[in-house]
Motif scaffolding. Structure first.
Motif, PDB file in Angstrom:
ATOM      1  N   HIS A 299       2.773  -1.325   9.671  1.00  0.00           N
ATOM      2  CA  HIS A 299       2.530   0.107   9.582  1.00  0.00           C
ATOM      3  C   HIS A 299       3.845   0.886   9.629  1.00  0.00           C
ATOM      4  O   HIS A 299       4.913   0.311   9.852  1.00  0.00           O
ATOM      5  CB  HIS A 299       1.602   0.550  10.715  1.00  0.00           C
ATOM      6  CG  HIS A 299       0.289  -0.158  10.731  1.00  0.00           C
ATOM      7  ND1 HIS A 299       0.142  -1.433  11.272  1.00  0.00           N
ATOM      8  CD2 HIS A 299      -0.931   0.203  10.256  1.00  0.00           C
ATOM      9  CE1 HIS A 299      -1.124  -1.815  11.137  1.00  0.00           C
ATOM     10  NE2 HIS A 299      -1.795  -0.840  10.526  1.00  0.00           N
ATOM     11  N   VAL A 300       3.742   2.189   9.433  1.00  0.00           N
ATOM     12  CA  VAL A 300       4.928   3.043   9.482  1.00  0.00           C
ATOM     13  C   VAL A 300       5.655   2.864  10.815  1.00  0.00           C
ATOM     14  O   VAL A 300       6.883   2.887  10.874  1.00  0.00           O
ATOM     15  CB  VAL A 300       4.536   4.521   9.269  1.00  0.00           C
ATOM     16  CG1 VAL A 300       5.727   5.440   9.518  1.00  0.00           C
ATOM     17  CG2 VAL A 300       3.994   4.731   7.857  1.00  0.00           C
ATOM     18  N   SER A 301       4.902   2.662  11.879  1.00  0.00           N
ATOM     19  CA  SER A 301       5.500   2.478  13.205  1.00  0.00           C
ATOM     20  C   SER A 301       6.365   1.223  13.285  1.00  0.00           C
ATOM     21  O   SER A 301       7.195   1.091  14.192  1.00  0.00           O
ATOM     22  CB  SER A 301       4.408   2.416  14.275  1.00  0.00           C
ATOM     23  OG  SER A 301       3.502   1.355  14.009  1.00  0.00           O
TER      24      SER A 301
ATOM     25  N   MET B 104       0.796  -1.221   0.000  1.00  0.00           N
ATOM     26  CA  MET B 104       0.000   0.000   0.000  1.00  0.00           C
ATOM     27  C   MET B 104       0.836   1.282   0.000  1.00  0.00           C
ATOM     28  O   MET B 104       0.408   2.307  -0.508  1.00  0.00           O
ATOM     29  CB  MET B 104      -0.947  -0.030   1.205  1.00  0.00           C
ATOM     30  CG  MET B 104      -1.817  -1.285   1.206  1.00  0.00           C
ATOM     31  SD  MET B 104      -2.453  -1.720   2.814  1.00  0.00           S
ATOM     32  CE  MET B 104      -3.868  -0.646   2.866  1.00  0.00           C
ATOM     33  N   MET B 105       2.015   1.250   0.598  1.00  0.00           N
ATOM     34  CA  MET B 105       2.896   2.422   0.609  1.00  0.00           C
ATOM     35  C   MET B 105       4.226   2.025  -0.020  1.00  0.00           C
ATOM     36  O   MET B 105       4.975   1.240   0.537  1.00  0.00           O
ATOM     37  CB  MET B 105       3.116   2.933   2.044  1.00  0.00           C
ATOM     38  CG  MET B 105       3.952   4.205   2.115  1.00  0.00           C
ATOM     39  SD  MET B 105       4.284   4.761   3.832  1.00  0.00           S
ATOM     40  CE  MET B 105       2.623   5.175   4.378  1.00  0.00           C
ATOM     41  N   ARG B 106       4.516   2.589  -1.183  1.00  0.00           N
ATOM     42  CA  ARG B 106       5.723   2.206  -1.922  1.00  0.00           C
ATOM     43  C   ARG B 106       6.872   3.197  -1.740  1.00  0.00           C
ATOM     44  O   ARG B 106       8.011   2.882  -2.054  1.00  0.00           O
ATOM     45  CB  ARG B 106       5.395   2.047  -3.407  1.00  0.00           C
ATOM     46  CG  ARG B 106       4.411   0.905  -3.654  1.00  0.00           C
ATOM     47  CD  ARG B 106       4.069   0.727  -5.115  1.00  0.00           C
ATOM     48  NE  ARG B 106       3.152  -0.380  -5.291  1.00  0.00           N
ATOM     49  CZ  ARG B 106       3.503  -1.646  -5.426  1.00  0.00           C
ATOM     50  NH1 ARG B 106       4.790  -1.968  -5.421  1.00  0.00           N
ATOM     51  NH2 ARG B 106       2.602  -2.597  -5.579  1.00  0.00           N
ATOM     52  N   GLU B 107       6.579   4.396  -1.261  1.00  0.00           N
ATOM     53  CA  GLU B 107       7.609   5.393  -0.971  1.00  0.00           C
ATOM     54  C   GLU B 107       7.254   6.089   0.330  1.00  0.00           C
ATOM     55  O   GLU B 107       6.083   6.146   0.717  1.00  0.00           O
ATOM     56  CB  GLU B 107       7.710   6.428  -2.095  1.00  0.00           C
ATOM     57  CG  GLU B 107       8.242   5.885  -3.404  1.00  0.00           C
ATOM     58  CD  GLU B 107       8.440   6.984  -4.434  1.00  0.00           C
ATOM     59  OE1 GLU B 107       7.816   8.060  -4.274  1.00  0.00           O
ATOM     60  OE2 GLU B 107       9.224   6.791  -5.373  1.00  0.00           O
TER      61      GLU B 107
ATOM     62  N   GLU C 111       2.361   7.463  11.829  1.00  0.00           N
ATOM     63  CA  GLU C 111       2.832   6.114  12.150  1.00  0.00           C
ATOM     64  C   GLU C 111       1.745   5.052  12.012  1.00  0.00           C
ATOM     65  O   GLU C 111       2.045   3.862  11.924  1.00  0.00           O
ATOM     66  CB  GLU C 111       3.401   6.080  13.569  1.00  0.00           C
ATOM     67  CG  GLU C 111       4.688   6.870  13.730  1.00  0.00           C
ATOM     68  CD  GLU C 111       5.335   6.634  15.078  1.00  0.00           C
ATOM     69  OE1 GLU C 111       4.653   6.081  15.973  1.00  0.00           O
ATOM     70  OE2 GLU C 111       6.519   6.987  15.233  1.00  0.00           O
ATOM     71  N   ALA C 112       0.485   5.481  11.989  1.00  0.00           N
ATOM     72  CA  ALA C 112      -0.612   4.515  11.896  1.00  0.00           C
ATOM     73  C   ALA C 112      -0.903   4.085  10.458  1.00  0.00           C
ATOM     74  O   ALA C 112      -1.667   3.143  10.230  1.00  0.00           O
ATOM     75  CB  ALA C 112      -1.879   5.103  12.514  1.00  0.00           C
ATOM     76  N   LEU C 113      -0.284   4.751   9.490  1.00  0.00           N
ATOM     77  CA  LEU C 113      -0.555   4.413   8.093  1.00  0.00           C
ATOM     78  C   LEU C 113       0.002   3.037   7.749  1.00  0.00           C
ATOM     79  O   LEU C 113       1.130   2.699   8.118  1.00  0.00           O
ATOM     80  CB  LEU C 113       0.055   5.461   7.165  1.00  0.00           C
ATOM     81  CG  LEU C 113      -0.614   6.838   7.166  1.00  0.00           C
ATOM     82  CD1 LEU C 113       0.158   7.802   6.276  1.00  0.00           C
ATOM     83  CD2 LEU C 113      -2.061   6.733   6.708  1.00  0.00           C
TER      84      LEU C 113
END
Length: 227
Positions: A168-170, A137-140, A184-186
């Protein structure tokens, strides 16, 4: 020409020429001889118009492990001599894909900067082996760090993930001196369960069956009206 440096601040070097003429006509003439227009700006200084060999920059990008985050020592006269820059923006021909323009941003080796770094996944999740689906879901991710601390990428080990689990980012392990302002929750990656996929397929089949039923009922209704 472009090449790896041993002693300078930058990872690569790039020869540039300062130009005083601007405009579309000048740009066309530059491209006709294998050069492209470029601009240098940063630190509140007036922008400087440059020209560079397109092949030199193309080679630099292909050989550098850091991509657009490569620190580049500019080699040239006057206002550009010894400047260390990052590529801020590249333009390419819409059809041929060849380089047509470059923007360089001068950096201060002692000041932190924002950069976008790719997130790479390592391993195959256990949940995928059991039929789940991996969703990246998050590539960068946007990072803040000193220029000499920019990581080429952030590696995330997903091999231990089961179905219906997320990272997650965390959960990221950032190098020393590197931080991020991203929430951080993304979620970065998620393993969808096989059950969810099957439910989606069932709903789709039911919708299709309902449409077919409506289509069959329509002619019957028409015949009833005629009678």
């Amino acid at each position: 020409m472009a090449g790896r440096k041993e002693n300078n601040v930058g990872d690569q070097s790039l020869a540039v020429e300062v130009r005083t003429d601007t405009g579309k006509g000048v740009a066309r003439k530059l491209r006709a001889v294998g050069r492209i227009p470029a601009v240098l700006y940063g630190h509140g200084n007036a922008s400087v118009s440059l020209s560079i060999q397109a092949q030199d920059l193309d080679t630099l990008l292909k050989t550098s492990h850091a991509g657009l985050n490569t620190l580049i020592d500019l080699e040239g006269d006057g206002a550009v001599a010894g400047k260390v820059v990052l590529i801020k923006e590249l333009q390419r021909h819409s059809v041929a894909g060849t380089l047509s323009h470059a923007d360089f941003f001068e950096i201060d080796a002692t000041a932190k900067i924002h950069v976008s770094v790719p997130i790479k996944l390592e391993g195959t999740p256990e949940g995928v082996k059991l039929g789940g689906v991996l969703e990246h879901m998050m590539r960068e991710i946007d990072l803040l760090c000193l220029p000499n601390a920019i990581p080429d990428s952030l590696e995330v080990d997903v091999s231990g993930m089961n179905q219906d689990e997320s990272l997650h980012v965390s959960d990221l392990t950032l190098p020393e001196g590197v931080e991020t302002g991203v929430d951080e929750a993304l979620p970065i990656v998620h393993v969808a369960t096989k059950k969810i996929e099957e439910e989606v397929e069932v709903v789709a089949e039911e919708d299709e069956a309902a449409k077919e039923g409506d289509a069959e009922a329509a002619p019957a209704a028409e015949e009833s009206k005629e009678d």
